[in-house]
Design a protein around this motif. Structure first.
Motif, PDB file in Angstrom:
ATOM      1  N   CYS A 192      -9.084  -7.649   4.982  1.00 13.54           N
ATOM      2  CA  CYS A 192      -8.375  -6.719   5.871  1.00 13.54           C
ATOM      3  C   CYS A 192      -9.382  -6.118   6.855  1.00 13.54           C
ATOM      4  O   CYS A 192     -10.146  -5.215   6.492  1.00 13.54           O
ATOM      5  CB  CYS A 192      -7.688  -5.609   5.075  1.00 13.54           C
ATOM      6  SG  CYS A 192      -6.892  -4.416   6.175  1.00 13.54           S
ATOM      7  N   PHE A 194      -9.098  -4.018   9.171  1.00 17.25           N
ATOM      8  CA  PHE A 194      -8.942  -2.573   9.372  1.00 17.25           C
ATOM      9  C   PHE A 194      -9.718  -1.799   8.303  1.00 17.25           C
ATOM     10  O   PHE A 194     -10.430  -0.841   8.588  1.00 17.25           O
ATOM     11  CB  PHE A 194      -7.453  -2.216   9.298  1.00 17.25           C
ATOM     12  CG  PHE A 194      -7.125  -0.844   9.815  1.00 17.25           C
ATOM     13  CD1 PHE A 194      -6.801  -0.647  11.145  1.00 17.25           C
ATOM     14  CD2 PHE A 194      -7.130   0.253   8.971  1.00 17.25           C
ATOM     15  CE1 PHE A 194      -6.489   0.620  11.626  1.00 17.25           C
ATOM     16  CE2 PHE A 194      -6.822   1.522   9.439  1.00 17.25           C
ATOM     17  CZ  PHE A 194      -6.495   1.703  10.769  1.00 17.25           C
ATOM     18  N   GLN A 195      -9.579  -2.256   7.077  1.00 16.36           N
ATOM     19  CA  GLN A 195     -10.294  -1.608   5.982  1.00 16.36           C
ATOM     20  C   GLN A 195     -11.811  -1.763   6.182  1.00 16.36           C
ATOM     21  O   GLN A 195     -12.587  -0.840   5.952  1.00 16.36           O
ATOM     22  CB  GLN A 195      -9.876  -2.236   4.648  1.00 16.36           C
ATOM     23  CG  GLN A 195     -10.401  -1.475   3.457  1.00 16.36           C
ATOM     24  CD  GLN A 195     -10.214  -2.237   2.155  1.00 16.36           C
ATOM     25  OE1 GLN A 195      -9.868  -3.403   2.158  1.00 16.36           O
ATOM     26  NE2 GLN A 195     -10.450  -1.584   1.051  1.00 16.36           N
ATOM     27  N   PRO A 427      -4.995  -4.334  10.805  1.00 16.02           N
ATOM     28  CA  PRO A 427      -4.630  -4.258   9.388  1.00 16.02           C
ATOM     29  C   PRO A 427      -3.934  -5.538   8.935  1.00 16.02           C
ATOM     30  O   PRO A 427      -3.063  -6.043   9.645  1.00 16.02           O
ATOM     31  CB  PRO A 427      -3.660  -3.071   9.311  1.00 16.02           C
ATOM     32  CG  PRO A 427      -3.410  -2.619  10.696  1.00 16.02           C
ATOM     33  CD  PRO A 427      -4.194  -3.435  11.653  1.00 16.02           C
ATOM     34  N   ALA A 428      -4.324  -6.039   7.770  1.00 15.43           N
ATOM     35  CA  ALA A 428      -3.714  -7.283   7.266  1.00 15.43           C
ATOM     36  C   ALA A 428      -2.566  -6.923   6.335  1.00 15.43           C
ATOM     37  O   ALA A 428      -2.628  -7.171   5.136  1.00 15.43           O
ATOM     38  CB  ALA A 428      -4.764  -8.112   6.545  1.00 15.43           C
ATOM     39  N   SER A 429      -1.539  -6.311   6.895  1.00 16.90           N
ATOM     40  CA  SER A 429      -0.420  -5.929   6.027  1.00 16.90           C
ATOM     41  C   SER A 429       0.338  -7.185   5.598  1.00 16.90           C
ATOM     42  O   SER A 429       0.508  -8.127   6.375  1.00 16.90           O
ATOM     43  CB  SER A 429       0.499  -4.957   6.763  1.00 16.90           C
ATOM     44  OG  SER A 429       1.684  -5.577   7.154  1.00 16.90           O
ATOM     45  N   CYS A 444      -3.327  -7.314   1.644  1.00 20.71           N
ATOM     46  CA  CYS A 444      -3.377  -5.847   1.576  1.00 20.71           C
ATOM     47  C   CYS A 444      -3.569  -5.405   0.135  1.00 20.71           C
ATOM     48  O   CYS A 444      -2.888  -5.878  -0.763  1.00 20.71           O
ATOM     49  CB  CYS A 444      -2.093  -5.254   2.137  1.00 20.71           C
ATOM     50  SG  CYS A 444      -1.989  -3.481   1.891  1.00 20.71           S
ATOM     51  N   GLN A 445      -4.513  -4.494  -0.040  1.00 23.13           N
ATOM     52  CA  GLN A 445      -4.765  -3.976  -1.395  1.00 23.13           C
ATOM     53  C   GLN A 445      -4.250  -2.548  -1.535  1.00 23.13           C
ATOM     54  O   GLN A 445      -4.654  -1.832  -2.433  1.00 23.13           O
ATOM     55  CB  GLN A 445      -6.258  -4.014  -1.687  1.00 23.13           C
ATOM     56  CG  GLN A 445      -6.790  -5.433  -1.720  1.00 23.13           C
ATOM     57  CD  GLN A 445      -8.263  -5.466  -2.020  1.00 23.13           C
ATOM     58  OE1 GLN A 445      -9.055  -4.817  -1.346  1.00 23.13           O
ATOM     59  NE2 GLN A 445      -8.638  -6.202  -3.039  1.00 23.13           N
ATOM     60  N   TYR A 446      -3.402  -2.134  -0.602  1.00 23.76           N
ATOM     61  CA  TYR A 446      -2.853  -0.772  -0.628  1.00 23.76           C
ATOM     62  C   TYR A 446      -3.996   0.222  -0.822  1.00 23.76           C
ATOM     63  O   TYR A 446      -3.983   1.049  -1.726  1.00 23.76           O
ATOM     64  CB  TYR A 446      -1.797  -0.632  -1.731  1.00 23.76           C
ATOM     65  CG  TYR A 446      -0.704  -1.659  -1.587  1.00 23.76           C
ATOM     66  CD1 TYR A 446       0.344  -1.443  -0.711  1.00 23.76           C
ATOM     67  CD2 TYR A 446      -0.759  -2.866  -2.269  1.00 23.76           C
ATOM     68  CE1 TYR A 446       1.328  -2.399  -0.535  1.00 23.76           C
ATOM     69  CE2 TYR A 446       0.217  -3.828  -2.095  1.00 23.76           C
ATOM     70  CZ  TYR A 446       1.255  -3.588  -1.234  1.00 23.76           C
ATOM     71  OH  TYR A 446       2.220  -4.538  -1.049  1.00 23.76           O
ATOM     72  N   CYS A 447      -4.992   0.080   0.047  1.00 23.93           N
ATOM     73  CA  CYS A 447      -6.218   0.848  -0.155  1.00 23.93           C
ATOM     74  C   CYS A 447      -6.031   2.284   0.316  1.00 23.93           C
ATOM     75  O   CYS A 447      -4.967   2.672   0.791  1.00 23.93           O
ATOM     76  CB  CYS A 447      -7.375   0.194   0.589  1.00 23.93           C
ATOM     77  SG  CYS A 447      -7.292   0.433   2.365  1.00 23.93           S
ATOM     78  N   CYS A 449      -6.994   3.584   2.892  1.00 23.14           N
ATOM     79  CA  CYS A 449      -6.827   3.723   4.343  1.00 23.14           C
ATOM     80  C   CYS A 449      -5.359   3.611   4.757  1.00 23.14           C
ATOM     81  O   CYS A 449      -5.063   3.550   5.953  1.00 23.14           O
ATOM     82  CB  CYS A 449      -7.624   2.644   5.080  1.00 23.14           C
ATOM     83  SG  CYS A 449      -9.361   2.652   4.721  1.00 23.14           S
ATOM     84  N   ALA A 450      -4.444   3.557   3.782  1.00 24.20           N
ATOM     85  CA  ALA A 450      -3.031   3.325   4.136  1.00 24.20           C
ATOM     86  C   ALA A 450      -2.498   4.395   5.078  1.00 24.20           C
ATOM     87  O   ALA A 450      -1.681   4.117   5.948  1.00 24.20           O
ATOM     88  CB  ALA A 450      -2.184   3.260   2.874  1.00 24.20           C
ATOM     89  N   CYS A 453      -3.992   3.264   8.573  1.00 24.54           N
ATOM     90  CA  CYS A 453      -3.403   2.070   9.196  1.00 24.54           C
ATOM     91  C   CYS A 453      -1.901   2.262   9.394  1.00 24.54           C
ATOM     92  O   CYS A 453      -1.297   1.593  10.194  1.00 24.54           O
ATOM     93  CB  CYS A 453      -3.689   0.820   8.369  1.00 24.54           C
ATOM     94  SG  CYS A 453      -2.614   0.593   6.949  1.00 24.54           S
ATOM     95  N   ARG A 455       0.712   1.586   7.592  1.00 29.45           N
ATOM     96  CA  ARG A 455       1.465   0.363   7.360  1.00 29.45           C
ATOM     97  C   ARG A 455       2.914   0.628   6.983  1.00 29.45           C
ATOM     98  O   ARG A 455       3.731  -0.280   6.989  1.00 29.45           O
ATOM     99  CB  ARG A 455       0.797  -0.500   6.293  1.00 29.45           C
ATOM    100  CG  ARG A 455       0.406   0.220   5.048  1.00 29.45           C
ATOM    101  CD  ARG A 455       0.269  -0.715   3.912  1.00 29.45           C
ATOM    102  NE  ARG A 455       1.531  -1.415   3.732  1.00 29.45           N
ATOM    103  CZ  ARG A 455       1.695  -2.473   2.989  1.00 29.45           C
ATOM    104  NH1 ARG A 455       0.680  -2.981   2.386  1.00 29.45           N
ATOM    105  NH2 ARG A 455       2.868  -3.035   2.841  1.00 29.45           N
TER     106      ARG A 455
END
Ligand code: SF4
Length: 489
Positions: A192, A194-195, A427-429, A444-447, A449-450, A453, A455
């Protein structure tokens, strides 16, 4: 505003640590009482009344009580006993009745309710909630509280690509950006972008509440295992022993040498162990002993291949193809020679992931591809090198998993350099990727940074998928499996 006046939940009870001394407990209890909480020790019947009295008299001119009707699972809850007494009394005395309202459950209705508590200043409105749900209400609030920046942000979020990760100022190469990127950071970029931008380039870390745990967290545990393996193998450096001979020696007399190594190691090298109470430190040492012994038993039994250790914990760097001045760096846990072949070994404290091969194919795991490449770039005398993961965790026995086919490292780096050169940290949603035909990549790892981003915001999926195809078309193709040469074999 006093929240959560439900029976059994107020005053908030803090669990005691059973290892606290009486003196420490008494001191803690008095400090906790000063900030309006109670430890669950010898709680007096008047505890709730005392706390209500304290909060009401030190709060403000106007106090709002929030009495929940249900808990978080939707089960009905009763008001606290003292609140019930007040309510009964107010029902009897018509004149003393306070203003009572039911607070709606939906956030939009709640925002309206909170706004109406103080329509002149909107001082009860949490600014984010208000500006997102009721911008017309927030602009109507004159005075000190200003929401303009939130409103401007709301307008920009989906309209301006830089809010979604197109950041030309962070495009490589640039003197203000790092000159070295680690392989583990490239794995973040690949999964991702973005992350990667926020964690690696902006250096932001999520804040999580500190809590006391009797066990080590995953990072501490992993570094403890790495250091112990490193120390054990280094102690046999000049011995000429094969890995299996080391296993036999270390397991001799029921693992006496291993046990001694752990005692000495955990005392000298690991603050995380030493700072724990002796009982918990012993538990960690026991777990360490069992985990490492299980690994050497597998080596001794032949389930994990024999060989000669060449070195441990070595750093290798090489210049990024197509990005001169930027270097890729990797810390190789261990290098063994097995029947004339070199194998890079990487320890993982967890178990083997269910979709390991798929993660390698998608480029989410780059160590098997880039570590052998880094080694060969630094040691031109070596012609070839393989890669194996060593999984030490899980319920089963430790396991070594060899990863074949590592010959396309430079193609992966070229693919990733396109993101860095453009500063396209999108972001790689999963939803946006699915819209582009990438099924079940689970990038996406639902990190943490949600919330950056965004999402979950309306319109996010189509906006991000169009930016992904515009800026990162080749990466999307590789995720779809259409960019054959760039995928792991
Ligand atoms: S929540 Fe998902 S899409 Fe958003 S930054 Fe984290 S990993 Fe990327």
């Amino acid at each position: 505003m006093i929240l959560g006046l439900a029976s059994g939940r107020f005053p908030v009870r803090i669990e005691e640590d059973p290892l606290l001394s009486d003196r420490a407990r008494a001191r803690l209890s008095s400090l906790v009482a000063q900030v309006g909480h109670r430890l669950p020790m010898k709680t007096a019947a008047s505890s709730e009344m005392n706390l209500l009295f304290f909060l009401l008299n030190t709060g403000a001119d106007l106090v709002h009580w929030v009495i929940p009707e249900t808990d978080e699972t939707g089960r009905a809850v009763a008001p606290t006993p003292w609140v019930q007494r007040y309510l009964h009394r107010w029902e009897r005395e018509e004149d003393a009745k306070p203003k009572r309202d039911r607070l709606a459950r939906g956030p939009a209705e709640q925002a309206r309710f909170l706004y109406e508590l103080d329509p002149a200043n909107g001082s009860f409105l949490p600014p984010g909630l208000a500006a997102c749900l009721y911008p017309q209400l927030t602009v109507a609030c004159p005075g000190a509280i200003r929401y303009d920046y939130l409103l401007a942000g709301r307008r920009s979020r989906l309209a301006d690509p830089d809010w979604l990760g197109i950041i030309p100022e962070a495009s490589f190469p640039s003197p203000s950006l790092p000159r070295v990127i680690r392989v583990t950071e490239l794995e973040k970029l690949s999964r991702c972008p973005f992350q990667f931008y926020f964690r690696v380039l902006a250096g932001l870390e999520g804040i999580s509440p500190m809590e006391f745990s009797e066990d080590l967290d995953a990072t501490e545990w992993g570094s403890l295992l790495h250091s112990l393996f490193d120390q054990i193998l280094k102690s046999y450096d000049q011995s000429g022993c094969s890995v299996r001979q080391i296993a036999a020696d270390i397991l001799w007399e029921d693992g006496r040498k291993l046990s001694e190594a752990i005692q000495a190691f955990a005392t000298d090298d690991s603050l995380a162990v030493c700072l724990r109470p002796p009982l918990l430190a012993d538990l960690i040492r026991t777990r360490l002993f069992k985990t490492v012994r299980a690994y050497w038993e597998e080596v001794l039994s032949g389930a994990i291949p024999d060989g000669m250790n060449v070195r441990t914990e070595s750093r290798n760097e090489a210049e990024f193809p197509t990005l001169p001045g930027l270097w890729v760096s990797g810390q190789l846990d261990r290098l063994d020679e097995r029947r004339g072949e070199l194998v890079v070994l990487d320890y993982k404290s967890g178990r083997e992931p269910e979709h390991l091969n798929e993660e390698i194919r998608l480029g989410f795991r780059l160590q098997p591809i880039l570590y052998p490449w880094l080694l060969l770039r630094n040691e031109p005398s070596f012609e070839e090198a393989g890669f194996s993961y060593v999984f030490l965790g899980g319920n089963g026995r430790p396991k070594e998993v060899a990863v074949p086919g590592t010959g396309n490292a430079e193609q992966w780096l070229v693919l990733l350099s396109a993101i860095l050169k453009r500063g396209a940290y999108l972001p790689a949603s999963n939803e946006a990727l699915e819209q582009l035909g990438v099924e079940k990549a689970n990038a996406c790892q639902y990190c943490e940074c949600a919330s950056l981003c965004r999402r979950f915001e309306r319109g996010f999926r189509s906006r991000v998928s169009s930016l992904l195809s515009e800026h990162l078309g080749d990466r999307v193709k590789s995720l779809r499996g259409e960019f054959g040469d760039s995928n792991a074999q």
